[in-house]
Write an enzyme that holds these catalytic residues in place. Structure first.
Site, PDB file in Angstrom:
ATOM      1  N   HIS A   1      -7.500  -5.486  -0.330  1.00  0.00           N
ATOM      2  CA  HIS A   1      -6.301  -4.759   0.051  1.00  0.00           C
ATOM      3  C   HIS A   1      -5.482  -5.443   1.141  1.00  0.00           C
ATOM      4  O   HIS A   1      -4.250  -5.516   1.051  1.00  0.00           O
ATOM      5  CB  HIS A   1      -6.696  -3.348   0.505  1.00  0.00           C
TER       6      HIS A   1
ATOM      7  N   ASP B   1      -9.980  -4.917  -4.555  1.00  0.00           N
ATOM      8  CA  ASP B   1      -9.293  -3.895  -3.760  1.00  0.00           C
ATOM      9  C   ASP B   1      -9.979  -2.539  -3.944  1.00  0.00           C
ATOM     10  O   ASP B   1     -10.111  -2.058  -5.065  1.00  0.00           O
ATOM     11  CB  ASP B   1      -7.828  -3.823  -4.189  1.00  0.00           C
TER      12      ASP B   1
ATOM     13  N   SER C   1       0.823  -1.207   0.000  1.00  0.00           N
ATOM     14  CA  SER C   1       0.000   0.000   0.000  1.00  0.00           C
ATOM     15  C   SER C   1       0.862   1.264   0.000  1.00  0.00           C
ATOM     16  O   SER C   1       1.597   1.508  -0.955  1.00  0.00           O
ATOM     17  CB  SER C   1      -0.947  -0.050   1.203  1.00  0.00           C
TER      18      SER C   1
END
Length: 349
Positions: free
Chosen positions: A325, A292, A122
């Site tokens: 995610h 995601d 991320s």
């Protein structure tokens, strides 16, 4: 834990797993793992030793280093400021690119005398991509694995994140004098509640509302995550990320005033991070998922378009249908789905 001081005075904590369960110390290559937004190094060890990437790497012969960005529990020191000072929180991910990541990288490089492997998740991918686009750290990087790569955020489907950006929630927090974003802060909670009142935004599962429907995380892992996260970040960092959502580009922080931008950058608009300038011969592994809500498939494709001239044998792209995610770092089946291919990539000469 070791401590590393950045050039702008922040004192960062780093954890290290120098050996695995075999206790073999010979010929261990250093690898730096860098967490995402509102997380810290615990990201990599929430599951069992057989399921957590940090332990898997250590057991497979790597010298594992775990980074913690400024403001997180292990990295709240400063040479002259207290974390209670508003000035401590005057930073965005620009400073994570300019100061935090280089400080951690260079410390590991100096300690080991070797080039580093890198794994980011991320925000940890954004730090690396921005640094590489400015030719930083490339000469001491062997290869980089980017899980849920964040470069563009213009199509992020998280309704909560998009609504917060559209209605300038982070900017409102900053104008109210809130400089640190941390769980449990009353003013932050009230503003979040106001966003959760919007139609179609379901905050009963806040993790899913922000990151998307993660498929494969054990309830016990979620409990451990919620006991430890969210970690603090700066309100100004959220402002910067909101700018990315609204503008659809990758630029330095926009001060919202031409003269102030000129004072900081020598131009009226913030400079862009040009992803096409990432060296074409740096080995990259990109892994992303259909579900995601932050690292959107379309935005990842924009990044891949920027990398279209990358050397074909230096770019590995993995797409996973049902992953969201957080699955990439704490799913129970991530070892077979993500980490085994990642390990194969790391072993490629």
């Amino acid at each position: 834990m070791v401590q590393v001081t950045t050039k702008d005075g922040y004192i960062l904590g780093m954890q290290r797993i120098p050996v695995g369960r075999s206790n073999n110390t010979a010929n261990r290559s250093p690898i730096l793992l860098q967490h995402g937004m509102l997380m810290d190094a615990a990201t990599w060890v929430f599951n069992s030793p057989n399921e957590s990437l940090a332990f898997i790497l250590a057991d497979n012969g790597y010298d594992v280093w775990l980074g913690n960005n400024r403001g997180t529990k292990s990295s709240r020191g400063h040479t002259s400021l207290s974390a209670n000072d508003p000035a401590y929180w005057e930073w965005t991910w620009d400073q994570l690119v300019t100061y935090d990541l280089p400080a951690m990288y260079e410390y590991v490089h100096n300690q080991t005398g070797q080039k580093l492997y890198y794994v980011g998740h991320s925000l940890g991918t954004l730090q690396a991509l921005a640094a590489f686009s400015e030719q930083k750290l490339v000469n001491i990087t062997k290869s980089a694995a980017l899980l849920t790569p964040i470069a563009y955020l213009g199509h992020a489907p998280s309704l909560l994140s998009r609504t917060a950006a559209t209605f300038y929630l982070a900017e409102r927090m900053y104008s109210f004098g809130i400089r640190e974003v941390v769980a449990g802060l009353q003013d932050v909670g009230k503003l979040l509640e106001s966003v959760c009142q919007f139609p179609l935004i379901d905050c009963t599962n806040l993790i899913a509302a922000i990151t998307g429907p993660n498929c494969c995380i054990k309830p016990s892992t979620i409990e451990a995550l919620l006991d430890h996260a969210p970690q603090s970040t700066s309100t100004k960092n959220l402002v910067h990320l909101s700018q990315m959502v609204r503008q659809g580009n990758i630029a330095m922080y926009d001060y919202g005033d031409e003269s102030e931008n000129k004072a900081h950058y020598g131009q009226s608009t913030p400079p862009l991070y040009d992803m096409t300038r990432i060296p074409k011969d740096i080995p990259l592994f990109l892994s992303y998922g259909q579900n995601d809500a932050l690292s959107d498939v379309y935005d990842v494709q924009l990044l891949l378009d920027n990398l279209k001239n990358h050397q074909k044998d230096k770019l590995v792209v993995q797409y996973i249908d049902d992953y969201s995610h957080l699955d990439f770092v704490i799913a129970a089946n991530a070892k077979s789905i993500v980490y085994d291919p990642l390990m194969a990539f790391l072993r490629t000469p």
